[in-house]
Motif scaffolding. Structure first.
Motif, short mmCIF file in Angstrom:
data_model
loop_
_atom_site.label_atom_id
_atom_site.label_comp_id
_atom_site.label_asym_id
_atom_site.label_seq_id
_atom_site.Cartn_x
_atom_site.Cartn_y
_atom_site.Cartn_z
N ARG A 14 42.73 -11.91 64.55
CA ARG A 14 43.68 -10.79 64.60
C ARG A 14 43.22 -9.60 63.75
N ASP A 15 41.93 -9.48 63.44
CA ASP A 15 41.51 -8.39 62.56
C ASP A 15 41.33 -7.09 63.34
N ILE A 16 40.78 -6.08 62.65
CA ILE A 16 40.76 -4.72 63.19
C ILE A 16 39.84 -4.56 64.40
N LEU A 19 41.22 -3.26 67.38
CA LEU A 19 41.46 -1.82 67.45
C LEU A 19 40.15 -1.07 67.69
N THR A 20 39.08 -1.51 67.03
CA THR A 20 37.82 -0.77 67.10
C THR A 20 36.90 -1.31 68.18
N PHE A 193 33.45 -0.09 50.96
CA PHE A 193 34.57 -0.97 50.62
C PHE A 193 34.73 -2.12 51.61
N GLY A 195 37.63 -3.04 52.66
CA GLY A 195 38.59 -2.46 53.62
C GLY A 195 39.22 -3.51 54.50
N THR A 196 39.12 -3.30 55.79
CA THR A 196 39.73 -4.23 56.75
C THR A 196 38.81 -5.40 57.07
N VAL B 207 47.28 -4.69 64.47
CA VAL B 207 46.41 -5.33 63.49
C VAL B 207 47.18 -5.58 62.21
N VAL B 209 46.69 -5.97 58.10
CA VAL B 209 45.73 -5.68 57.03
C VAL B 209 46.34 -6.01 55.67
N ASP B 213 45.58 -3.46 49.31
CA ASP B 213 44.27 -2.81 49.19
C ASP B 213 44.33 -1.46 49.89
N THR B 215 42.14 0.68 50.43
CA THR B 215 41.02 0.98 51.34
C THR B 215 41.24 0.33 52.71
N ALA B 216 41.87 -0.84 52.72
CA ALA B 216 42.12 -1.52 54.00
C ALA B 216 43.15 -0.75 54.81
N GLU B 219 41.63 2.54 56.11
CA GLU B 219 40.67 2.33 57.19
C GLU B 219 41.38 2.07 58.52
N ALA B 220 42.43 1.25 58.46
CA ALA B 220 43.17 0.93 59.69
C ALA B 220 43.87 2.18 60.23
N GLU B 223 41.36 4.56 61.85
CA GLU B 223 40.99 4.13 63.21
C GLU B 223 42.14 4.40 64.19
N ALA B 224 43.37 4.14 63.73
CA ALA B 224 44.54 4.37 64.59
C ALA B 224 44.68 5.87 64.88
N THR B 235 49.30 2.81 67.92
CA THR B 235 48.78 1.58 67.32
C THR B 235 49.85 1.05 66.37
#
Lengths: 332, 345
Positions: A14-16, A19-20, A193, A195-196, B207, B209, B213, B215-216, B219-220, B223-224, B235
């Motif tokens: 279920r990670d990003i 989306l990407t 980072f 990040g996701t 998604v 996340v 964090d 940064t997480a 980042e999401a 992208e959205a 999204t």
């Protein structure tokens, strides 16, 4: 009675990259159904093994246990649930002492967590995650059948399992040390980072080391496999260093993530013997494992080494092939 | 771009500063509320700072956000001035809504902050509406609707997500899953383990996340935002986070124990980001302490300003309600003025 351990990771898939890229969502109802299939599959034997399931908060284990066939004894382990990778590690450590085989539903990340604790116990990894280089894309029912014949000792375990390699990264930074371990690969990314977590932009990828390589695989092992394929059972690994494809003398076009086919520029490609190290200097980046960013690094030197100490993986096809040839699946 | 992004060292330090400012604001608001100085209710964002700041760091200045009842953090993340926010909490004339809204209704449309809201799940319909206006007028913006985990069960949330999905609008829905809807654990409210799974019902990506964090989250949302601006529609992002304080100030919190709060504090979004910036050589402990002191001073100044600021005139209660003059309202307003001025009753 033979016993099969079952790990279903509610967090997998279920990670990003949904989306990407083009990764599919594997929701928990779908995992519940795969788990039910595994429980059904073990009835391929007239005396099916008992199945112990890792507890979870999502109700997957409870639903699978409730709907299990009458002939299968099912228990849910009495272990704490944190909702993290620690749940998988704790359950597999328990299974190592109590079960004959563990079936893991997840992706590379879940299988890696299981492998930390699995020791010599055979692991059957079923793909319900995102990056699925290591787990087998196989129906849960068939996986359950294969797990049953191995757990019950009806086929020769050594003949139907292979030792998977690992890739170990040791990073030294001005402020300390860090270690990251991957099953199929350890990657170095120029993104700053974690990040996701998922490696989402091919341009960020600097290189890394793989324990297996084939164009059917996704990520660094797929890119390496375009140049020189080798299997997970092969000794050692390979180091791949990447560069801007616009200036590279060689490129490969490969799946760097689900739904993300990219042209990757090759700076160098070297086979490594087991225990041989490739060094990467990371000014500002992240070291990842199996397509997921893990460790942020600044001014670090990273030594990445293929090792021969991964999980003992069951080959589903081999297991059932041998079972059939031995008449295990026939009742007179 | 926003006036801070996580792509530069300066932007990262600014993100940390905003998280510190949010924490100072809300801790101070909690203390002042306990002392009985602030009317109404306050719902504090302490522990959840990375979600608001990560989201706004990935937005452009003119993008919209629509908030929740726990909105102070969203306001500061979007660049609102704590001085006028605190004045609003104190019900003063200089507050963002002239003292009429209080904690749960701070809005500054010019800054893209469409409003906090006491109605659970009201952010997504506002975001869908704003996204429709963006789409209709062909502007290069997106609209973010924040909502809590409890709000995911609200009908209007699904109506909003459905419309935004069906009309392919540039909306982003950010679920702040802080584990409890008031006092009910998330597991007892929803039949899905990950609230982002509900996106599938609307045919859009969802998604989950790490909401601790920054940064997480950034980042999401980045992208959205790209997806929305590319015309690919909305999204849903679920940020897993935690509030250290009760649902509201005064909540006895019988539904959880202190050990659980401590476990989440170990992942504190400010402490962890601070350590990472120190490791990167972009911050020192001394500079961090200065930033902390500055954030505290900013909030103390805001508090002093709010306390000293003028109360609104009672007749203002009748202002800002209708576009055109309404005779009955005018009459009430005149009567209020007369009463305040000691005139005939």
């Amino acid at each position: 009675m033979a016993r099969v351990g079952l790990v279903v990771n509610p967090g997998a898939g279920r990670d990003i990259r949904r989306l990407t890229g083009g990764a599919s969502v594997v929701d928990n109802r779908a995992k519940e159904r795969v788990a039910a299939c595994v429980l059904d599959g073990v009835t391929v034997l007239s005396e099916p093994p008992m199945v112990s399931i890792m507890p979870d908060r999502a109700g997957i284990a409870a639903a699978a246990a409730e709907n299990a066939p009458d002939t299968v004894t099912v228990e849910i382990l009495d272990l704490p649930v944190e909702g993290s990778a620690e749940d998988t590690r704790r359950a597999v450590a328990h299974f190592r002492e109590s079960a004959d085989v563990v079936v893991v539903l997840g992706g590379d990340g879940t299988t890696r967590d299981a492998a930390v604790e699995s020791g010599p116990m055979p692991v059957l990894a079923v793909s319900t995650g995102t990056n699925n280089v290591v787990p087998t894309p196989v129906d849960g029912t068939v996986a359950g059948a294969a797990a049953a014949v191995v757990a019950a000792g009806r086929v020769d375990t050594d003949a139907v399992t292979t030792r998977h390699g690992t890739v170990e990264a040791r990073a030294e930074t001005p402020t300390g040390e860090a270690t990251v371990t991957g099953l199929a690969s350890v990657e170095v990314s120029a993104r700053s980072f974690v990040g996701t977590r998922a490696l989402i932009d091919p341009a960020d990828l600097v290189g890394g080391v793989v324990s297996r390589a084939h164009p059917t695989e996704i990520g660094l092992s797929g890119a390496t496999g375009c140049l020189d394929p080798f299997g997970p059972e092969a000794a050692g690994g390979a180091a791949l260093r990447l560069r801007d494809p616009a200036t590279a003398s060689r490129t490969v076009r490969t799946a760097v993530a689900p739904g993300v086919t990219a042209t990757v520029g090759i700076e160098s490609h070297d086979r490594l013997a087991a225990g041989e190290t490739a060094r990467f200097d990371v000014a500002d980046g992240v070291v990842g494992a199996d397509g997921e960013r893990e460790q942020e690094l600044v001014d670090a030197t990273v030594d990445i080494t293929p090792r021969e100490n991964g999980p003992q993986l069951i080959d589903v096809r081999d297991a059932l092939d041998r079972a059939a040839r031995a008449g295990v699946l026939v009742r007179d | 771009m926003s006036d801070y992004t996580l792509d530069s060292a300066e932007g990262r330090v600014e993100a940390l500063r905003r998280m510190l400012t949010i924490r100072s604001f809300d801790e101070t608001a909690g203390e002042r509320f306990a002392d009985g100085e602030i009317p109404g209710f306050v719902h504090l964002y302490v522990g959840e700072e990375a979600v608001g700041v990560g989201t706004c760091a990935a937005l452009n200045d003119d993008d919209y956000i629509a908030s929740t009842h726990r909105g102070h953090g969203h306001c500061i993340a979007k660049g609102l001035n704590p001085k006028y926010m605190m004045a609003e909490l104190y019900g003063k004339a200089d507050g963002y809504c002239n003292g009429k809204g209080g904690s749960m209704h701070i809005a500054d449309v010019d800054a893209g902050m469409l409003g906090a809201n006491g109605i659970v799940g009201a952010g997504p319909p506002m975001a869908t509406g704003a996204a429709l206006s963006i789409d209709y007028q062909g502007r290069d913006q997106v609209a973010v609707g924040f909502l809590g985990d409890g709000a995911v069960a609200q009908g209007q949330v699904h109506e909003a997500v459905n419309l935004a999905s069906t009309w392919n609008l540039p909306a982003i829905f950010v679920i702040e899953n802080n584990r409890y809807g008031e006092g009910t654990p998330v597991e007892q409210q929803h039949n899905v383990d990950n609230l982002s799974d509900t996106a599938a019902a609307h045919g859009i990506p969802g998604v989950t996340v790490d909401g601790m964090d920054v940064t997480a989250v950034a980042e999401a949302v980045e992208e959205a935002r790209k997806r929305a601006r590319a015309g690919d529609g909305p999204t849903m992002i679920e940020a897993e986070t935690y509030r250290y304080r009760g649902h509201y100030e005064g909540d006895e919190q019988v539904y959880r124990d202190e050990d659980e709060v401590e476990r989440w504090r170990e992942q504190d979004p400010i402490a962890s980001f601070k350590e990472r910036l120190i490791d990167r050589g972009e911050l020192t402990e001394a500079v961090f302490e200065e930033m902390q002191a500055e954030a505290q001073a900013t909030i103390e100044n805001a508090l002093a300003y709010a306390k000293e600021a003028d109360d609104p005139h009672p007749s203002e209660a009748y202002e800002d309600m209708f576009g055109d003059s309404v005779p009955e309202i005018e009459r009430f307003a005149q009567q209020a003025t007369a009463r305040t001025d000691g005139g005939d009753h």
